[in-house]
Scaffold this motif. Structure first.
Motif, short mmCIF file in Angstrom:
data_model
loop_
_atom_site.label_atom_id
_atom_site.label_comp_id
_atom_site.label_asym_id
_atom_site.label_seq_id
_atom_site.Cartn_x
_atom_site.Cartn_y
_atom_site.Cartn_z
N UNK A 131 0.80 -1.22 0.00
CA UNK A 131 0.00 0.00 0.00
C UNK A 131 0.84 1.29 0.00
N UNK A 132 1.98 1.25 0.66
CA UNK A 132 2.80 2.47 0.74
C UNK A 132 3.84 2.57 -0.36
N UNK A 133 3.83 1.62 -1.30
CA UNK A 133 4.83 1.66 -2.37
C UNK A 133 4.51 2.81 -3.33
N UNK A 134 5.57 3.45 -3.80
CA UNK A 134 5.36 4.67 -4.58
C UNK A 134 5.95 4.59 -5.99
N UNK A 135 6.51 3.41 -6.35
CA UNK A 135 7.10 3.28 -7.68
C UNK A 135 6.01 3.08 -8.71
#
Ligand code: IPE
Ligand code: IPE
Ligand code: MG
Length: 242
Positions: A131-135
């Motif tokens: 959920x917190x991945x930003x790629x």
């Protein structure tokens, strides 16, 4: 596709699409051509998907949407449906770590009501872990149908009291689609030689560049994707203007 037909056969990193959508079709025909069971084609299809996810990560594509199971695919023999559901469960569970490490945020998109408890557990796991991945954003469409998505949006809007006196604009409507705030795909690819959309992202692909390739999905490679991206850079997108 061959490189020679492109004006500029080099991939321009500045002109990459943000969102690529793929109808991964032809697993069954791939297996048939190799005198194998259809199910072997699905297994090989997962491998092809993993390779394409890796390519998209490597070249910094922001969003990839993969049509994995349609609302119409339930019509297939029970044994194939359960094999596919099982395969998805295994793949999702197995890929959590790798996708998280690669900063990929996974969204499972579609109508989850009909999915098994076991599959929903794996879906919730991968969605929460990444959920917190930003790629990259990876949308896996499971029990997805565009008509179902649109009708679901209409019903949500209809049942939302705060919207009852409002004129529904395209922007408001879009927020109720499963894809919500994601940009529309610049590119839609369908493998296997079929030239149809089969209920995939009807709203979102209004102005997408369409690519139909005869390659069967298990044979689709990084090189073919790069070739499509090079071709895309030569296309003149007008959106109705001049
Ligand atoms: C795509 O391959 C995978 C799914 C639709 C689940 P198919 O299974 O449709 O393969 P063909 O079209 O029969 O060759
Ligand atoms: C579309 O392929 C659905 C997916 C790739 C998941 P189908 O094989 O189900 O589509 P049709 O039946 O040929 O239109
Ligand atoms: Mg098919």
């Amino acid at each position: 596709m061959t490189e020679s037909k492109h004006k500029n056969p080099i991939l321009d990193i500045e002109k990459l699409p943000k969102h690529i959508a793929i109808i991964m079709d032809g697993n069954g025909r791939w297996a048939k051509s190799k005198h194998k069971n259809r199910l072997e084609g699905h297994k090989k299809g997962v491998k092809a998907l993993k390779d394409i996810i890796k390519t998209c990560i490597d070249i910094n594509i922001k969003c990839l949407s993969a049509y994995t199971f349609s609302t119409e695919n339930w019509k297939r023999p029970k044994s194939e449906v359960s094999f596919l559901m099982n395969l998805l469960e295994i793949m999702i569970k197995k890929e959590v770590k790798n996708l998280k490490e690669n900063n990929v945020k996974v969204n499972i998109i579609g109508n989850k009501q009909k999915l098994s408890k076991k599959l929903i557990e794996k879906i919730e796991l991968i969605e929460s872990k990444t959920n917190n991945c930003t790629g990259m954003i990876l949308n896996l469409m499971i029990n997805y149908g565009s008509r179902d998505e649109i009708i679901n949006a209409v019903n949500q809007i209809k049942n939302n009291k705060t919207l009852s006196n409002k004129t529904i604009t395209q922007d408001i409507f879009q927020n109720y689609l499963y894809t919500q705030a994601l940009p529309d795909p610049e590119i839609l690819i369908r493998t296997s030689g079929e030239k149809r959309i089969s209920n995939f992202m009807l709203w979102q692909i209004s102005y997408s560049e369409l690519y139909f390739t005869d390659t069967l999905w298990p044979d689709f490679t990084q090189n073919e994707l790069l070739d499509i991206l090079i071709d895309y850079q030569d296309r003149n997108r007008r959106f109705g203007g001049l």
